[in-house]
Design a protein around this motif. Structure first.
Motif, PDB file in Angstrom:
ATOM      1  N   PRO A 160       3.919   6.287  13.379  1.00 29.69           N
ATOM      2  CA  PRO A 160       4.329   7.473  12.611  1.00 29.69           C
ATOM      3  C   PRO A 160       5.789   7.871  12.845  1.00 29.69           C
ATOM      4  O   PRO A 160       6.475   8.281  11.904  1.00 29.69           O
ATOM      5  CB  PRO A 160       3.378   8.563  13.133  1.00 29.69           C
ATOM      6  CG  PRO A 160       2.201   7.826  13.646  1.00 29.69           C
ATOM      7  CD  PRO A 160       2.699   6.523  14.156  1.00 29.69           C
TER       8      PRO A 160
ATOM      9  N   ASN B 228       2.830   0.639  -3.114  1.00 26.77           N
ATOM     10  CA  ASN B 228       1.750   0.111  -3.966  1.00 26.77           C
ATOM     11  C   ASN B 228       2.262  -1.020  -4.847  1.00 26.77           C
ATOM     12  O   ASN B 228       1.888  -1.133  -6.018  1.00 26.77           O
ATOM     13  CB  ASN B 228       1.182   1.230  -4.850  1.00 26.77           C
ATOM     14  CG  ASN B 228       0.438   2.254  -4.023  1.00 26.77           C
ATOM     15  OD1 ASN B 228      -0.307   1.900  -3.118  1.00 26.77           O
ATOM     16  ND2 ASN B 228       0.665   3.528  -4.312  1.00 26.77           N
TER      17      ASN B 228
ATOM     18  N   LYS C  11      11.432   7.556   6.140  1.00 27.86           N
ATOM     19  CA  LYS C  11      11.345   8.515   5.030  1.00 27.86           C
ATOM     20  C   LYS C  11      12.578   9.410   4.969  1.00 27.86           C
ATOM     21  O   LYS C  11      12.967   9.871   3.902  1.00 27.86           O
ATOM     22  CB  LYS C  11      10.065   9.351   5.163  1.00 27.86           C
ATOM     23  CG  LYS C  11       8.826   8.551   4.762  1.00 27.86           C
ATOM     24  CD  LYS C  11       7.579   9.385   4.805  1.00 27.86           C
ATOM     25  CE  LYS C  11       6.389   8.598   4.270  1.00 27.86           C
ATOM     26  NZ  LYS C  11       5.102   9.241   4.573  1.00 27.86           N
TER      27      LYS C  11
ATOM     28  N   ARG D 182       0.857  -1.194   0.000  1.00 30.33           N
ATOM     29  CA  ARG D 182       0.000   0.000   0.000  1.00 30.33           C
ATOM     30  C   ARG D 182       0.895   1.246   0.000  1.00 30.33           C
ATOM     31  O   ARG D 182       2.118   1.143   0.012  1.00 30.33           O
ATOM     32  CB  ARG D 182      -0.869   0.013   1.255  1.00 30.33           C
ATOM     33  CG  ARG D 182      -1.848  -1.147   1.294  1.00 30.33           C
ATOM     34  CD  ARG D 182      -2.792  -1.017   2.490  1.00 30.33           C
ATOM     35  NE  ARG D 182      -2.132  -1.174   3.770  1.00 30.33           N
ATOM     36  CZ  ARG D 182      -2.322  -0.382   4.812  1.00 30.33           C
ATOM     37  NH1 ARG D 182      -3.130   0.648   4.731  1.00 30.33           N
ATOM     38  NH2 ARG D 182      -1.688  -0.601   5.956  1.00 30.33           N
ATOM     39  N   ASP D 183       0.274   2.449   0.032  1.00 29.21           N
ATOM     40  CA  ASP D 183       1.114   3.650   0.137  1.00 29.21           C
ATOM     41  C   ASP D 183       1.065   4.225   1.552  1.00 29.21           C
ATOM     42  O   ASP D 183       1.612   5.280   1.828  1.00 29.21           O
ATOM     43  CB  ASP D 183       0.735   4.711  -0.920  1.00 29.21           C
ATOM     44  CG  ASP D 183      -0.692   5.184  -0.779  1.00 29.21           C
ATOM     45  OD1 ASP D 183      -1.409   4.646   0.091  1.00 29.21           O
ATOM     46  OD2 ASP D 183      -1.103   6.081  -1.542  1.00 29.21           O
ATOM     47  N   GLU D 184       0.371   3.524   2.442  1.00 32.72           N
ATOM     48  CA  GLU D 184       0.357   3.918   3.860  1.00 32.72           C
ATOM     49  C   GLU D 184       0.921   2.779   4.671  1.00 32.72           C
ATOM     50  O   GLU D 184       0.654   1.614   4.375  1.00 32.72           O
ATOM     51  CB  GLU D 184      -1.075   4.191   4.309  1.00 32.72           C
ATOM     52  CG  GLU D 184      -1.530   5.574   3.956  1.00 32.72           C
ATOM     53  CD  GLU D 184      -2.955   5.834   4.439  1.00 32.72           C
ATOM     54  OE1 GLU D 184      -3.511   4.987   5.164  1.00 32.72           O
ATOM     55  OE2 GLU D 184      -3.484   6.878   4.062  1.00 32.72           O
ATOM     56  N   PHE D 185       1.664   3.166   5.703  1.00 28.97           N
ATOM     57  CA  PHE D 185       2.278   2.130   6.522  1.00 28.97           C
ATOM     58  C   PHE D 185       1.448   1.844   7.767  1.00 28.97           C
ATOM     59  O   PHE D 185       0.808   2.747   8.319  1.00 28.97           O
ATOM     60  CB  PHE D 185       3.691   2.567   6.948  1.00 28.97           C
ATOM     61  CG  PHE D 185       4.669   2.617   5.808  1.00 28.97           C
ATOM     62  CD1 PHE D 185       5.160   1.458   5.256  1.00 28.97           C
ATOM     63  CD2 PHE D 185       5.082   3.847   5.299  1.00 28.97           C
ATOM     64  CE1 PHE D 185       6.060   1.501   4.201  1.00 28.97           C
ATOM     65  CE2 PHE D 185       5.982   3.906   4.252  1.00 28.97           C
ATOM     66  CZ  PHE D 185       6.470   2.731   3.696  1.00 28.97           C
ATOM     67  N   ARG D 186       1.543   0.613   8.215  1.00 24.42           N
ATOM     68  CA  ARG D 186       0.907   0.196   9.453  1.00 24.42           C
ATOM     69  C   ARG D 186       1.785   0.581  10.663  1.00 24.42           C
ATOM     70  O   ARG D 186       1.311   0.660  11.779  1.00 24.42           O
ATOM     71  CB  ARG D 186       0.757  -1.330   9.400  1.00 24.42           C
ATOM     72  CG  ARG D 186      -0.191  -1.932  10.352  1.00 24.42           C
ATOM     73  CD  ARG D 186      -0.319  -3.405  10.021  1.00 24.42           C
ATOM     74  NE  ARG D 186      -1.151  -3.629   8.856  1.00 24.42           N
ATOM     75  CZ  ARG D 186      -2.477  -3.724   8.894  1.00 24.42           C
ATOM     76  NH1 ARG D 186      -3.109  -3.643  10.038  1.00 24.42           N
ATOM     77  NH2 ARG D 186      -3.178  -3.922   7.810  1.00 24.42           N
TER      78      ARG D 186
ATOM     79  N   VAL E 281       7.869   5.656  10.720  1.00 20.45           N
ATOM     80  CA  VAL E 281       7.671   5.989   9.302  1.00 20.45           C
ATOM     81  C   VAL E 281       8.508   7.220   8.940  1.00 20.45           C
ATOM     82  O   VAL E 281       9.177   7.254   7.901  1.00 20.45           O
ATOM     83  CB  VAL E 281       6.171   6.225   9.001  1.00 20.45           C
ATOM     84  CG1 VAL E 281       5.976   6.694   7.563  1.00 20.45           C
ATOM     85  CG2 VAL E 281       5.358   4.959   9.250  1.00 20.45           C
TER      86      VAL E 281
END
Ligand code: FAD
Ligand code: NAP
Length: 309
Positions: free
Chosen positions: A182, A199, A189, A175-179, A185
């Motif tokens: 934050p 994705n 990044k 996906r483009d969101e991580f579980r 994440v």
């Protein structure tokens, strides 16, 4: 009636058996559905077990353990445990084939199983470029490029760990969101050495008779790419081997946390008297051989005290 039933013959179960029998317990049986040794026997190299300075395979590391641990009377039965229950002060251990055994105390050391992604090539190259343990295997990819699969805390934390060792880490997530949390994440990044491939799914892990040579990925638009990496770390969740602690209605007989890990105190006592848990199955486990063995020693001594008193 056994003094102690140990379930699982990995580093935790074997060590528990050695401490309990060496401490004087007479009838101690370790139920291990396969050969003793545990999940580490699937590792191609281990170099962080203190006292073993030379690189050995997991199989080589564990080879002398059963002989030493059974020297004081521990017996191994190659049987799968289906369920553990307690009535009054006695535990009943249900084995596959409907056989039942009674015991005064039980140590559960059934470990956990890294979930497989079921990607093509994953099973074929497991232990030969496909790994589920960055702490263990990351160093073998020093200054090389690797791929990581997953988008949870484990995948992102391990990607950061690998970025300190490897020249580049491709983090592949569907996906483009991580579980992941934050904070983690953000760290990922900001890390120059991590390239996010979002994705995207892994289509196939490819290799030759030496091991992995690459990972084929495809994104949601159907665009394909092959990453030339000698290793891929799969972190798509863990399955705690806790099913034997569920009663017939599917309820746990002792307290477990939201991930299914057994809640213990520092003495490996669970919420049920006489029931102990050790190794990867417990809360806050470090998921290392040395830690599992340490837990086993504690649980073995505690079971001995419980039975004697
Ligand atoms: P396990 O080793 O998982 O043993 C549990 C045992 O219980 C298994 O043998 C299983 O067959 C048995 N069992 C499960 N359910 C039942 C049942 N119902 N009935 C009977 N038997 C049952 N750690 C390190 O310290 N260094 C490393 O380099 C390292 N590399 C690794 C590489 C790989 C590929 C993997 C997968 C793990 C690695 N680890 C490493 C982690 C280490 O293997 C584990 O932390 C450790 O094995 C946990 O020990 P355990 O005794 O708790 O459980
Ligand atoms: P997880 O949270 O279940 O994450 C698994 C990840 O793998 C998810 O991103 C999932 O994608 C992906 N995934 C699952 N199956 C897949 C497949 N077949 N192919 C590709 N990707 C797949 O597992 P985890 O990261 O091991 O964490 C387990 C638990 O431990 C979590 O509760 C986690 O928060 C906790 N944990 C906490 C810390 C910490 O607090 N520091 C550290 C590690 C773990 P989707 O997101 O799309 O579902």
């Amino acid at each position: 009636m056994l003094d102690l039933a140990i379930i699982g013959g990995g580093p935790a179960g074997l060590t528990a058996g050695m401490y309990a029998t060496r401490g004087g317990l007479k009838s101690v049986v370790m139920f291990e559905k396969g050969l003793p040794g545990g999940q580490i026997t699937s590792s191609s190299e281990i170099e962080n077990y203190p006292g073993i300075a030379e690189e050995v395979t997991g199989m080589e590391l564990m080879e002398p353990w059963p002989k030493q641990c059974m020297k004081f009377g521990l017996k191994h039965e190659m049987k799968e445990v289906v369920r553990v229950s307690k009535k009054d002060d006695i535990f009943e251990i249900l084995l596959s084939g409907d056989e039942k055994v009674e015991a005064k105390s039980v140590i559960v050391a059934t470990g956990s199983t890294p979930r497989r992604s079921n990607v093509k090539g994953e099973d074929k190259f497991f232990g030969r470029g496909v790994s589920t343990c960055a702490t263990c295997d990351g160093f073998f990819y020093k200054n090389k490029e690797v791929a990581v699969l997953g988008g949870g805390d484990t995948a992102l934390e391990e990607a950061l760990f690998l970025a300190n060792i490897c020249s580049k880490v491709y983090l592949i997530h569907r996906r483009d969101e991580f579980r992941a949390s934050p904070v983690t994440v953000e760290k990922v990044k900001k890390c120059d050495k991590i390239e996010l491939i979002l994705n995207s799914q892994v289509e196939e892990i490819v290799g030759d008779n030496m091991g992995v040579t690459g990972v084929k990925v495809v994104n949601k638009d159907g665009q394909k790419r092959e990453l030339e990496v000698p290793g891929i770390f799969v972190f798509v969740g863990m399955d705690v081997n806790n099913s034997i602690l569920k009663d017939e209605n599917g309820n746990f007989i002792c307290e477990v946390n939201e991930s299914g890990n057994v809640v213990v105190n520092l003495k490996m006592h669970t919420s049920v008297d006489g029931l102990f848990a050790a190794g990867d199955i417990r809360i806050d486990a470090m998921k290392q051989v040395v830690c599992a063995a340490g837990d086993g020693a504690v649980a073995g001594i505690q079971a001995l005290e419980y039975v004697n008193h």
